[in-house]
Design an enzyme around this catalytic site. Structure first.
Site, PDB file in Angstrom:
ATOM      1  N   TYR A   2      -1.985   0.195  10.687  1.00  0.00           N
ATOM      2  CA  TYR A   2      -1.965  -0.241   9.290  1.00  0.00           C
ATOM      3  C   TYR A   2      -0.664   0.171   8.599  1.00  0.00           C
ATOM      4  O   TYR A   2      -0.052  -0.638   7.897  1.00  0.00           O
ATOM      5  CB  TYR A   2      -3.171   0.358   8.568  1.00  0.00           C
ATOM      6  CG  TYR A   2      -3.344  -0.073   7.129  1.00  0.00           C
ATOM      7  CD1 TYR A   2      -3.519  -1.422   6.792  1.00  0.00           C
ATOM      8  CD2 TYR A   2      -3.365   0.860   6.094  1.00  0.00           C
ATOM      9  CE1 TYR A   2      -3.698  -1.817   5.475  1.00  0.00           C
ATOM     10  CE2 TYR A   2      -3.550   0.479   4.767  1.00  0.00           C
ATOM     11  CZ  TYR A   2      -3.708  -0.864   4.458  1.00  0.00           C
ATOM     12  OH  TYR A   2      -3.888  -1.258   3.147  1.00  0.00           O
ATOM     13  N   SER A  17       0.867  -1.179   0.000  1.00  0.00           N
ATOM     14  CA  SER A  17       0.000   0.000   0.000  1.00  0.00           C
ATOM     15  C   SER A  17       0.897   1.220   0.000  1.00  0.00           C
ATOM     16  O   SER A  17       2.056   1.145   0.431  1.00  0.00           O
ATOM     17  CB  SER A  17      -0.874   0.002   1.258  1.00  0.00           C
ATOM     18  OG  SER A  17      -1.528   1.234   1.409  1.00  0.00           O
TER      19      SER A  17
HETATM   20  N1  NAP Z   1      -8.863  -0.551  -0.628  1.00  0.00           N
HETATM   21  C1  NAP Z   1      -7.791   0.190  -0.540  1.00  0.00           C
HETATM   22  O1  NAP Z   1      -7.861   1.439  -0.534  1.00  0.00           O
HETATM   23  C2  NAP Z   1      -6.433  -0.444  -0.478  1.00  0.00           C
HETATM   24  C3  NAP Z   1      -5.310   0.353  -0.753  1.00  0.00           C
HETATM   25  C4  NAP Z   1      -4.045  -0.205  -0.686  1.00  0.00           C
HETATM   26  C5  NAP Z   1      -3.885  -1.536  -0.376  1.00  0.00           C
HETATM   27  N2  NAP Z   1      -4.976  -2.299  -0.099  1.00  0.00           N
HETATM   28  C6  NAP Z   1      -4.738  -3.706   0.259  1.00  0.00           C
HETATM   29  O2  NAP Z   1      -5.331  -4.535  -0.719  1.00  0.00           O
HETATM   30  C7  NAP Z   1      -5.729  -5.772  -0.136  1.00  0.00           C
HETATM   31  C8  NAP Z   1      -7.204  -6.021  -0.434  1.00  0.00           C
HETATM   32  O3  NAP Z   1      -7.969  -4.933   0.034  1.00  0.00           O
HETATM   33  P1  NAP Z   1      -9.473  -4.683  -0.404  1.00  0.00           P
HETATM   34  O4  NAP Z   1      -9.662  -3.219  -0.519  1.00  0.00           O
HETATM   35  O5  NAP Z   1      -9.841  -5.572  -1.519  1.00  0.00           O
HETATM   36  O6  NAP Z   1     -10.211  -5.110   0.950  1.00  0.00           O
HETATM   37  P2  NAP Z   1     -11.278  -6.253   1.279  1.00  0.00           P
HETATM   38  O7  NAP Z   1     -12.376  -6.256   0.291  1.00  0.00           O
HETATM   39  O8  NAP Z   1     -11.610  -6.060   2.734  1.00  0.00           O
HETATM   40  O9  NAP Z   1     -10.458  -7.602   1.087  1.00  0.00           O
HETATM   41  C9  NAP Z   1      -9.708  -8.221   2.079  1.00  0.00           C
HETATM   42  C10 NAP Z   1      -9.640  -9.698   1.756  1.00  0.00           C
HETATM   43  O10 NAP Z   1      -8.763 -10.319   2.702  1.00  0.00           O
HETATM   44  C11 NAP Z   1      -9.389 -11.500   3.154  1.00  0.00           C
HETATM   45  N3  NAP Z   1      -8.908 -11.849   4.469  1.00  0.00           N
HETATM   46  C12 NAP Z   1      -8.982 -11.098   5.607  1.00  0.00           C
HETATM   47  N4  NAP Z   1      -8.480 -11.792   6.635  1.00  0.00           N
HETATM   48  C13 NAP Z   1      -8.096 -13.004   6.143  1.00  0.00           C
HETATM   49  C14 NAP Z   1      -7.543 -14.175   6.718  1.00  0.00           C
HETATM   50  N5  NAP Z   1      -7.259 -14.243   8.026  1.00  0.00           N
HETATM   51  N6  NAP Z   1      -7.282 -15.235   5.914  1.00  0.00           N
HETATM   52  C15 NAP Z   1      -7.565 -15.177   4.605  1.00  0.00           C
HETATM   53  N7  NAP Z   1      -8.092 -14.099   3.995  1.00  0.00           N
HETATM   54  C16 NAP Z   1      -8.368 -13.043   4.766  1.00  0.00           C
HETATM   55  C17 NAP Z   1     -10.882 -11.209   3.122  1.00  0.00           C
HETATM   56  O11 NAP Z   1     -11.626 -12.407   2.957  1.00  0.00           O
HETATM   57  P3  NAP Z   1     -12.357 -13.247   4.115  1.00  0.00           P
HETATM   58  O12 NAP Z   1     -12.951 -12.263   5.071  1.00  0.00           O
HETATM   59  O13 NAP Z   1     -13.355 -14.046   3.348  1.00  0.00           O
HETATM   60  O14 NAP Z   1     -11.281 -14.102   4.707  1.00  0.00           O
HETATM   61  C18 NAP Z   1     -11.004 -10.377   1.875  1.00  0.00           C
HETATM   62  O15 NAP Z   1     -11.179 -11.201   0.750  1.00  0.00           O
HETATM   63  C19 NAP Z   1      -5.403  -5.656   1.356  1.00  0.00           C
HETATM   64  O16 NAP Z   1      -4.135  -6.228   1.599  1.00  0.00           O
HETATM   65  C20 NAP Z   1      -5.352  -4.149   1.575  1.00  0.00           C
HETATM   66  O17 NAP Z   1      -4.552  -3.800   2.680  1.00  0.00           O
HETATM   67  C21 NAP Z   1      -6.252  -1.797  -0.155  1.00  0.00           C
END
Ligand code: NAP
Length: 256
Positions: free
Chosen positions: A155, A142
């Site tokens: 975070y 990120s």
């Molecule tokens: N959205 C943003 O602005 C942003 C920006 C930069 C980076 N990111 C990064 O991108 C990635 C995805 O983010 P997103 O925005 O798509 O968020 P999201 O929709 O909340 O996705 C998070 C995913 O991680 C899974 N997860 C959480 N805990 C887990 C565990 N213990 N074991 C296995 N899977 C797990 C969740 O699935 P389950 O709950 O089904 O396990 C979900 O599929 C993350 O690493 C986040 O930090 C996001």
């Protein structure tokens, strides 16, 4: 003599790609994109019902996975005959509190999923990635892993951990046929990320308020797909990707 033909992008067809956190947001979009590009995709996360529905729609195989559990990660590793690409995407932010008010259980959760989860899954799948002869480890970092901001320390500290993990792995694997790629997105509008962080739909909506075009999950999926389809001697170390309206972490253009 004709000019030398440039090497074609490394094709997806036949390669097995494991995507963690594939049940929503960036992970779901990445799994769908890689499947469309010809990869044999394994969608992994805790919510098997969502994964199964996604896999039926976009292709691929759903596997229940908790990246914080040794047994769950080992079961995933044992179930895979071949792995060419690992996308360590599972992660998230779980509070927006200043350090003075830190909730240590929230810090533990952030480190467990973002940092230790990535280490656990990478360690377990590395033998298969090496054996592929052309493996890729993608880490979903990120911009929060490159700068700091108030109220974000649980975070930002965890994603700084992911950043240094990517750098260290790349150094350690330099003599091996495994690339290490870090994707560092800025603001991405997904359904659950801001909701998990704030615990409140109205507060989550505020994050994106007035931003005409935040990134969407498919934009980040596009970045992942591009990096893992370059010829295999080309290593995209770090890709920082933001919406045009976000020039820096603190510089977001919001329309009235
Ligand atoms: N959205 C943003 O602005 C942003 C920006 C930069 C980076 N990111 C990064 O991108 C990635 C995805 O983010 P997103 O925005 O798509 O968020 P999201 O929709 O909340 O996705 C998070 C995913 O991680 C899974 N997860 C959480 N805990 C887990 C565990 N213990 N074991 C296995 N899977 C797990 C969740 O699935 P389950 O709950 O089904 O396990 C979900 O599929 C993350 O690493 C986040 O930090 C996001």
């Amino acid at each position: 003599m004709p000019a030398e033909t440039p090497a074609l992008p490394f094709p997806g067809t036949g390669r097995v790609a494991v995507v963690t956190g594939a049940s929503s947001g960036i992970g779901a979009a990445t799994a769908a994109r890689l499947a469309a590009d010809g990869f044999d995709v394994v969608l992994a996360a805790r919510r098997l019902d969502r994964l199964t529905e996604l896999a039926e729609r976009t292709g691929g195989r759903a596997v229940e996975l908790d990246v914080t559990s040794d047994a769950s990660v080992q079961a995933l590793a044992d179930s895979l005959e071949r792995v060419d690409v690992l996308v360590n995407n599972a992660g998230g932010a779980f509070d927006a509190a200043p350090v003075a008010e830190a909730d240590l259980s929230s810090w533990t959760r952030a480190f467990e999923v973002n940092v230790l989860g990535t280490v656990r899954v990478t360690k377990a799948l590395l033998p298969a990635l090496r054996a592929s002869g052309a493996g890729d480890v993608v880490l979903m970092g990120s911009t929060a892993g490159l700068v700091s901001y108030e109220g974000g320390a649980s975070y930002t500290a965890a994603k700084h951990g992911v950043h240094t993990l990517a750098e260290t792995l790349r150094l350690e694997l330099v003599a091996e046929p495994v690339r290490v790629v870090e994707i560092a997105p800025g603001m991405v509008k997904t359904d659950e990320f801001a909701l998990n962080r704030t615990g409140d739909a109205a507060k989550a909506a505020k994050v994106y308020e007035g931003v005409r075009e935040p990134l969407v999950a498919e934009d980040v999926a596009d970045c992942v797909a591009w990096t893992v389809t370059r010829p295999h001697h080309v290593n995209i170390d770090l890709m920082v990707v933001r919406p045009r309206a976000q020039a820096a972490q603190h510089k977001v253009h919001r329309e009235a």
